[in-house]
Design an enzyme around this catalytic site. Structure first.
Site, mmCIF file in Angstrom:
data_model
loop_
_atom_site.group_PDB
_atom_site.id
_atom_site.type_symbol
_atom_site.label_atom_id
_atom_site.label_comp_id
_atom_site.label_asym_id
_atom_site.label_seq_id
_atom_site.Cartn_x
_atom_site.Cartn_y
_atom_site.Cartn_z
ATOM 1 N N PHE A 15 2.856 1.709 5.175
ATOM 2 C CA PHE A 15 2.474 1.550 6.425
ATOM 3 C C PHE A 15 1.862 0.042 6.680
ATOM 4 C CE2 PHE A 15 1.913 5.965 5.642
ATOM 5 C CZ PHE A 15 2.671 6.635 6.451
ATOM 6 N N HIS A 16 1.505 -0.809 5.445
ATOM 7 C CA HIS A 16 0.830 -1.794 5.380
ATOM 8 C C HIS A 16 1.597 -2.893 4.984
ATOM 9 C CE1 HIS A 16 -2.853 1.404 5.635
ATOM 10 N NE2 HIS A 16 -2.095 1.225 6.778
ATOM 11 N N PRO A 17 2.680 -3.421 5.103
ATOM 12 C CA PRO A 17 3.050 -4.646 4.549
ATOM 13 C C PRO A 17 2.234 -5.931 4.670
ATOM 14 C CG PRO A 17 4.317 -4.180 6.410
ATOM 15 C CD PRO A 17 3.470 -3.130 6.320
ATOM 16 N N LEU A 18 1.992 -6.496 3.789
ATOM 17 C CA LEU A 18 1.264 -7.783 3.742
ATOM 18 C C LEU A 18 1.679 -8.844 2.860
ATOM 19 C CD1 LEU A 18 -2.177 -5.851 3.399
ATOM 20 C CD2 LEU A 18 -1.378 -6.761 5.238
ATOM 21 N N HIS A 73 0.767 -1.261 0.195
ATOM 22 C CA HIS A 73 0.091 -0.004 -0.016
ATOM 23 C C HIS A 73 0.938 1.316 -0.026
ATOM 24 C CE1 HIS A 73 -3.721 -2.167 1.992
ATOM 25 N NE2 HIS A 73 -3.458 -2.484 0.949
#
Ligand SMILES: Cc1cc2nc3c(=O)[nH]c(=O)nc-3n(C[C@H](O)[C@H](O)[C@H](O)COP(=O)(O)OP(=O)(O)OC[C@H]3O[C@@H](n4cnc5c(N)ncnc54)[C@H](O)[C@@H]3O)c2cc1C
Ligand code: SF4
Length: 558
Positions: free
Chosen positions: A482-485, A327
């Site tokens: 901010f959103h590692p997935l 993101h």
């Protein structure tokens, strides 16, 4: 010592606390519930062993060892402990209470950001990646925004139905007290976003956040000094303690143990894991070598650290570490004639989801003046002028549901993040910047600075729209993520119960199969809650009340 702690790890067994009062009722999530701080959860006892105080060899025993106390780990630990298991949580970071937060970024960053906040991707556009390291993981410093997983994505993944996850969303929302930000606390920055959205006829709303006593102090990213922000360190972890679990802080897991030779195996083709997980080795801040024997090991170190630990432990799954989604995010800095004063209000209080179907979300994103000084995309005299004019500056952030995919590699036992922004994602980011600029102009801004290096500020809608006319190289985008997935994705590396091998569960952002397009903590929490119930052999809780106001799930393109 070891025996004492092993005993201390718990008799658990408090059960699930019986039916929720008012089961099936609508849970009151009105404005009073958002800012009423009287119900802050206090545990009977902080069941913490400080790794800094441990020396020599220490051995503990439990039914489950959970590594990491963020959005995934803390939820699993609490549910397993309440379900009757003895649980030891290992957390590399320390326990921080609200009275230890001074709202100063320079104090916060080195204290509880991994590598002092210096995690960046390697690729065609360096992306800063702040990751938390504390009891509560990254939730301790996040913006508390809560979105359920968009139903269209659940359908696309084909792993869990919306109905199957419903009880776990409700449960997480109850414990986190997910409630819509009242306009009065939101702050002027959010009110301006609302004004811009209304003027343009764009869809937007005040966000639903995890709060029980927010006073709008504007410093969520640097630790909530009121304790009003609900993170897993002040909600799930203390509930796990009440059910008998123990947290060892300052304890870095170095290896998951397996039966047989207790190390890397070449037996099972899919994972490289032979036999079942039997425990965890860790090093503590005090230098102790800690061993936790447990028939269930839950790896919840976060999307970046989990593949590194699993590889160190001999897991050789070909998809492990791949499929990294981030993101990517940037924003705009808008100068208004009127006073904005970003230090008053909730940093992330309003979102525009008009373009969610195209993978673009515009969300509020403010902070103290130090943050503006660090992030403003200008230099020299212009930087001085903009920072001095701080009370008139508004910020809007934007992020995309990326199609780019990166990898977590391991070098010298540390993670290296390889991630290239595709042309399509770069174009989506530029479009998002242009839209955020248009939003601020519609709200009354006279000048909007852009998160695009070398791009002059825009002063009209035509100038903003013209940004998308020519492609902009990814390296010119000033990006943060901010959103590692996705690096141990369900359906690829783990199964839908988040099991990787017998006795080995993964429960953190790494299991989320793809980019979500919305803030991920609630998705991670729901999946973690479900996995814990499955590990306990319990049916889904059927007594969780629906909240009075539920956030809109943004529409996604099919
Ligand atoms: C500034 C910021 C704002 C954000 N805002 C939002 C938001 O508003 N809403 C939202 O939904 N999401 C938000 N996020 C993202 C969200 O916080 C994360 O997606 C979520 O916390 C990830 O959960 P996790 O369990 O995967 O990992 P984390 O929460 O990162 O937890 C992992 C934990 O494991 C520990 N650990 C790692 N390795 C080891 C080891 N070897 N041994 C022991 N412990 C270890 C770490 O110290 C850490 O505490 C934000 C993130 C940031 C950085
Ligand atoms: S705005 Fe301030 S009081 Fe509210 S959650 Fe964030 S840090 Fe806490």
């Amino acid at each position: 010592m070891s025996a004492g702690h092993a005993d201390g790890a718990g008799h658990g067994g408090a059960g699930h606390g019986g039916p929720t009062p008012g089961a099936h009722a609508i849970r009151d999530t009105g404005p009073a519930s958002y800012s009423d701080g009287h119900a802050i959860y206090r545990p009977r006892e902080e069941r913490v062993v400080r790794g800094a105080d441990l020396r020599g060899r220490v051995r503990m025993r439990a039914d489950a060892c959970v590594i990491g106390t963020g959005a995934g780990g803390a939820v699993v630990a609490k549910e397993l402990a309440e379900g009757g298991m003895s649980v030891v949580m290992l957390e590399e970071g320390e326990l921080l209470r609200e009275d230890e937060f001074d709202a100063r970024p320079r104090d916060a960053v080195p204290r509880y950001l991994r590598d002092g906040g210096q995690v960046f991707t390697v690729g065609n556009a360096p992306i800063a990646l702040p990751l938390g390291r504390a009891v509560g993981g990254t939730t301790i410093m996040n913006s508390a925004t809560c979105y359920r997983t968009p139903p269209a994505l659940l359908a696309r993944w084909g792993l869990w139905s919306a109905g199957e996850l419903e009880p776990y969303f409700r449960r997480a929302e109850r414990i986190f007290n997910v409630t819509q930000v009242p306009r009065e606390i939101a702050g002027r920055n959010a009110q301006l976003m609302e004004r811009g959205a209304r003027a343009l006829g764009w869809s937007g709303e005040y966000l639903h956040r995890a709060s029980r006593g927010c006073i709008g102090s504007g410093v969520c990213a640097f630790g909530c000094p009121s304790g009003g922000k609900q993170h897993t360190g002040n909600t799930y972890v203390p509930r796990a303690w009440d059910a008998g679990a123990v947290t060892v802080t300052g304890a870095r897991a170095t290896r998951v143990l397996f039966d047989g030779d207790g190390g890397p195996g070449r037996g099972r083709r899919a994972t490289g894991v032979r036999g079942r997980a039997t425990g965890v080795l860790a090093r503590t801040r005090g230098g102790a070598r800690l061993r936790v024997d447990a028939p269930l090991v839950v790896v919840a170190c976060g999307t970046v650290a989990t593949p590194v630990l699993l590889r160190r432990s001999g897991v050789r799954h070909p998809a492990l570490g791949r499929n990294l989604a981030l993101h990517p995010a940037t924003g705009v800095w808008a100068e208004h004639d009127e006073v904005v004063d970003m230090s008053a209000g909730v940093p992330q209080a309003y979102a525009v989801d008009e373009f969610a179907a195209d993978g673009i979300m515009i969300e509020g994103w403010t902070g103290p003046p130090d943050m503006l000084a660090l992030s403003a995309p200008v230099a020299g005299a212009e930087h001085r002028r903009l920072v001095t004019a701080w009370r008139h500056v508004a910020q809007a952030g934007m992020m995309i549901r990326d199609e780019s995919r990166g990898r977590v590699l391991t070098a010298a036992s540390r993670s290296v993040l390889r991630y290239d922004v595709t042309r399509a994602d770069a174009a989506a980011l530029v479009r998002g910047v242009a839209l955020a600029a248009e939003l601020e102009l519609a709200a009354g801004a006279h000048t909007v600075h852009l998160g695009i290096r070398g791009a002059p500020p825009v002063r009209s809608v035509d100038q903003a729209r013209a940004l998308t006319a020519t492609p902009i190289a990814p390296h010119r985008l000033a990006l943060t993520a901010f959103h590692p997935l996705g690096t141990a994705a369900a359906g690829a590396v783990v199964d839908r119960d988040l099991m990787l091998a017998p006795g080995l569960m993964v429960a953190d952002g790494s299991v989320v199969p793809s980019a979500l397009g919305v803030n991920p903590q609630l998705t991670i929490m729901a999946l973690a809650g479900r996995a814990a119930f499955r590990a306990l052999g319990l049916p889904a809780p059927d007594d969780e009340p629906q909240s009075a106001t539920v956030g809109r799930a943004p529409a996604l393109a099919a």
